[in-house]
Design an enzyme around this catalytic site. Structure first.
Site, short mmCIF file in Angstrom:
data_model
loop_
_atom_site.label_atom_id
_atom_site.label_comp_id
_atom_site.label_asym_id
_atom_site.label_seq_id
_atom_site.Cartn_x
_atom_site.Cartn_y
_atom_site.Cartn_z
N ARG A 63 0.81 -1.22 0.00
CA ARG A 63 0.00 0.00 0.00
C ARG A 63 0.85 1.28 0.00
O ARG A 63 0.35 2.37 -0.21
CB ARG A 63 -0.94 -0.01 1.22
CG ARG A 63 -2.12 -0.96 1.06
CD ARG A 63 -2.81 -1.21 2.39
NE ARG A 63 -2.04 -2.11 3.25
CZ ARG A 63 -2.41 -2.47 4.49
NH1 ARG A 63 -3.51 -2.00 5.01
NH2 ARG A 63 -1.66 -3.30 5.19
N LYS B 170 8.63 -1.21 3.22
CA LYS B 170 7.88 -0.22 4.03
C LYS B 170 8.65 0.26 5.25
O LYS B 170 8.72 1.46 5.52
CB LYS B 170 6.53 -0.80 4.45
CG LYS B 170 5.77 0.10 5.39
CD LYS B 170 4.32 -0.22 5.50
CE LYS B 170 4.05 -1.43 6.36
NZ LYS B 170 2.60 -1.62 6.53
N GLY C 51 2.25 -13.45 5.86
CA GLY C 51 1.39 -12.88 6.88
C GLY C 51 2.08 -12.74 8.22
O GLY C 51 3.15 -13.30 8.46
N TYR D 10 28.82 31.15 -3.29
CA TYR D 10 29.00 29.70 -3.17
C TYR D 10 30.40 29.45 -2.61
O TYR D 10 31.40 29.82 -3.23
CB TYR D 10 28.84 28.98 -4.52
CG TYR D 10 29.24 27.52 -4.37
CD1 TYR D 10 28.56 26.71 -3.46
CD2 TYR D 10 30.30 26.98 -5.08
CE1 TYR D 10 28.93 25.39 -3.25
CE2 TYR D 10 30.68 25.66 -4.88
CZ TYR D 10 29.99 24.87 -3.97
OH TYR D 10 30.37 23.58 -3.76
N ALA E 56 29.78 40.13 -1.75
CA ALA E 56 28.59 39.58 -2.41
C ALA E 56 28.97 38.94 -3.74
O ALA E 56 29.77 39.50 -4.49
CB ALA E 56 27.58 40.68 -2.64
N ALA F 132 37.12 43.84 -6.49
CA ALA F 132 35.81 43.39 -6.99
C ALA F 132 35.92 42.97 -8.45
O ALA F 132 36.64 43.58 -9.23
CB ALA F 132 34.80 44.52 -6.85
C1 UD1 Z 1 -2.08 -5.60 11.09
C2 UD1 Z 1 -3.10 -6.48 11.84
C3 UD1 Z 1 -4.36 -5.65 12.06
C4 UD1 Z 1 -4.00 -4.39 12.85
C5 UD1 Z 1 -2.89 -3.59 12.20
C6 UD1 Z 1 -2.39 -2.52 13.14
C7 UD1 Z 1 -2.72 -8.79 11.11
C8 UD1 Z 1 -3.20 -9.91 10.28
N1 UD1 Z 1 -3.42 -7.66 11.05
O1 UD1 Z 1 -2.65 -5.27 9.85
O2 UD1 Z 1 -5.33 -6.42 12.78
O3 UD1 Z 1 -5.17 -3.60 13.01
O4 UD1 Z 1 -1.77 -4.44 11.89
O5 UD1 Z 1 -1.48 -1.67 12.53
O6 UD1 Z 1 -1.75 -8.95 11.80
N2 UD1 Z 1 4.73 -8.43 8.19
C9 UD1 Z 1 5.65 -9.45 8.18
N3 UD1 Z 1 5.46 -10.51 7.35
C10 UD1 Z 1 4.35 -10.61 6.57
C11 UD1 Z 1 3.40 -9.57 6.59
C12 UD1 Z 1 3.61 -8.50 7.42
O7 UD1 Z 1 6.67 -9.40 8.89
O8 UD1 Z 1 4.23 -11.61 5.84
C13 UD1 Z 1 5.01 -7.23 9.01
C14 UD1 Z 1 5.03 -5.97 8.17
O9 UD1 Z 1 6.35 -5.69 7.72
C15 UD1 Z 1 4.50 -4.92 9.15
C16 UD1 Z 1 3.67 -5.71 10.14
O10 UD1 Z 1 3.98 -7.07 9.95
O11 UD1 Z 1 5.54 -4.27 9.83
C17 UD1 Z 1 2.18 -5.50 9.92
O12 UD1 Z 1 1.86 -5.84 8.60
P1 UD1 Z 1 0.78 -5.01 7.78
O13 UD1 Z 1 0.68 -5.61 6.44
O14 UD1 Z 1 1.02 -3.58 7.89
O15 UD1 Z 1 -0.54 -5.41 8.59
P2 UD1 Z 1 -1.86 -4.54 8.65
O16 UD1 Z 1 -2.67 -4.81 7.45
O17 UD1 Z 1 -1.57 -3.16 9.00
MG MG Z 2 0.12 -2.06 9.07
#
Ligand code: UD1
Ligand code: MG
Length: 434
Positions: free
Chosen positions: A18, A25, A84, A342, A356, A399
């Site tokens: 995103r 990120k 995830g 400069y 100047a 100058a």
């Molecule tokens: C997550 C939570 C959501 C919460 C929000 C708060 C989950 C499933 N959801 O959503 O409930 O409201 O944070 O900010 O946890 N990351 C990994 N590996 C991955 C995916 C993500 O390490 O495979 C890390 C990302 O780098 C990030 C963090 O986990 O720093 C959160 O991931 P992000 O995708 O931002 O989760 P959200 O959709 O914000």
């Molecule tokens: Mg997040």
């Protein structure tokens, strides 16, 4: 703050699609440092056992963090097979009985804000806040005053979407909870990811204790988009500037001033509106006038600006830098450079006046060269100093002179203007008389 017997895991392996950026990120900067830096910094104040989970751009993330911290463990997520936030926890083996898990996209977190997780006792402590606009966050479903489960926005039904209580993204688990539930997670959801948040409903079903901790968005805001990044920057800037104003720095219209977290001030400083101070800048007893930009430089007992630009490695002491003056990798001590200049790769000594429009011609298109100017030198306006060049003490440069001699010895005047001609009544011949 005392270090506690707690392990901290920071999830930093995600892509952050995103953000619409080729950069991972967690490497996007807030106040001059990657987001992840701020989270690790806060974590180290309360724990000695910090693990960062990486995958996407893992080398870059590791390298950038190792430049700041040498005592962090890195674990690589098998993001291909176990994507995830739950997948990110699979290879983690924390040392302590209590484990704090932080999302890596929460740069506004502080060690004070984490204190509640240390003080509360439960199998799971989870952070929640209430938002007028909860979009983007996982919704926390509470019934009979008890947390039941967390549902991600993409999986939520109409009723669940109305919930304004959201999961802030920080949890404290007992080690036993992690060991038991992480292997049981499934990816049967809209994103086909292993959600760490599913641990909550599983633990609830087994009758474990889940304590919700009400937190504030100011410290727990998640950054998912460039808009979130900009909003978080405002909060971080507010903190940095408040800290320095409390330490005695005067700021005029502080909302228009930008200061990196690595900048420091000493003594009595006044920063006017519109200034931008970045990197390892140190300002001591100085006045920085409106709309000046100072990068990785030291300014002591001096005044700079308005609209001056000090580029990296400039060292300014007992000096007046006026408007439209650019300085780069130069040291000026006891100097006046009032207007439109400069000064690059230069060393300028006490009592010298830079007229100047003076320019150090430090670059021949291939290499950069030094300009050395001694004490009590008077450089007339609109002079060019072609480097490498040394101008010794007590010299006058007339100058309009272009100094090409490589050296001007002490006591000399350097002048190379063409002789001016006066053509009588030329104006009337050219334009005619009235
Ligand atoms: C997550 C939570 C959501 C919460 C929000 C708060 C989950 C499933 N959801 O959503 O409930 O409201 O944070 O900010 O946890 N990351 C990994 N590996 C991955 C995916 C993500 O390490 O495979 C890390 C990302 O780098 C990030 C963090 O986990 O720093 C959160 O991931 P992000 O995708 O931002 O989760 P959200 O959709 O914000
Ligand atoms: Mg997040």
């Amino acid at each position: 703050m005392n270090k506690q017997n707690i392990s901290i895991v920071i999830l930093a392996a995600g892509k952050g699609s995103r953000m619409k950026s080729s950069k991972a990120k967690v490497l996007h900067a807030i106040s001059g440092k990657p987001m992840l830096y701020h989270i690790i910094k806060a974590s180290r104040e309360i724990s000695d056992d910090i693990t960062v989970v990486i995958a996407h751009q893992k080398e870059a993330v590791k390298e950038q963090m190792q430049a700041f911290f040498d005592d962090i463990n890195f674990v690589v997520q098998d993001a291909q097979n176990f994507p995830g936030t739950g997948g990110a926890m699979k290879n983690v083996t924390p040392k302590n009985e209590k484990v704090l898990v932080l999302n890596g996209d929460m740069p506004l977190i502080t060690s004070n804000a984490l204190q509640g997780f240390l003080d509360t006792q439960a199998d799971i402590i989870m952070s929640i806040f209430d938002l007028e606009d909860p979009s983007g966050y996982g919704r926390v479903v509470i019934k009979n005053n008890q947390v039941q489960y967390i549902v991600e926005q993409k999986d939520a039904n109409e009723e669940e979407l109305q919930t304004t209580t959201v999961n802030a993204g920080i949890y404290a688990f007992s080690k036993a909870v992690i060991e038991k539930y992480i292997p049981l997670l499934s990816n049967d959801n809209a994103q086909e990811e292993y959600y760490l948040t599913d641990v909550i409903s599983m633990a609830k079903k087994d009758g474990l204790s889940i304590a919700p901790l009400l937190v504030d968005e100011e410290h727990f805001k998640g950054v998912n988009s460039k808009k979130d990044l900009a909003d978080s920057e405002v909060i971080m800037q507010e903190r940095i500037k408040t800290k320095w104003m409390e330490a005695g720095v005067v700021m005029q219209l502080p909302s228009t001033i930008y200061i990196d977290e690595s900048v420091t001030f000493e003594g009595e400083c006044l920063i006017e509106n519109g200034c931008r101070l970045t990197g390892e800048t140190l300002i001591v007893n100085s006045h920085i006038k409106a709309s000046s930009v100072i990068e990785d430089s030291v300014v002591k007992n001096s005044d700079v600006g308005p609209m001056a630009h000090l580029r990296p490695a400039s060292h300014i002491e007992d000096t007046h830098i006026g408007n439209y003056v650019e300085v780069k990798k130069s040291s000026l001590k006891g100097v006046k450079a009032g207007h439109l200049s400069y000064l690059g790769d230069a060393q300028i000594e006490e009592g010298t006046n830079i007229g100047a429009g003076t320019i150090t011609c430090n670059y021949d298109g291939i290499k950069k060269y030094k300009t050395i100017i001694g004490k009590n030198v008077f450089i007339g306006s609109d002079s060019q100093l072609v480097a490498p060049v040394t101008i010794e003490d007590d010299v006058i440069i007339a100058a309009g002179t272009t100094v090409t001699s490589g050296k001007v010895g002490s006591g000399n005047l350097a002048i190379n203007r063409t002789k001016m001609a006066l053509v009588k009544d030329y104006y009337y011949r050219f334009f005619g008389t009235k």
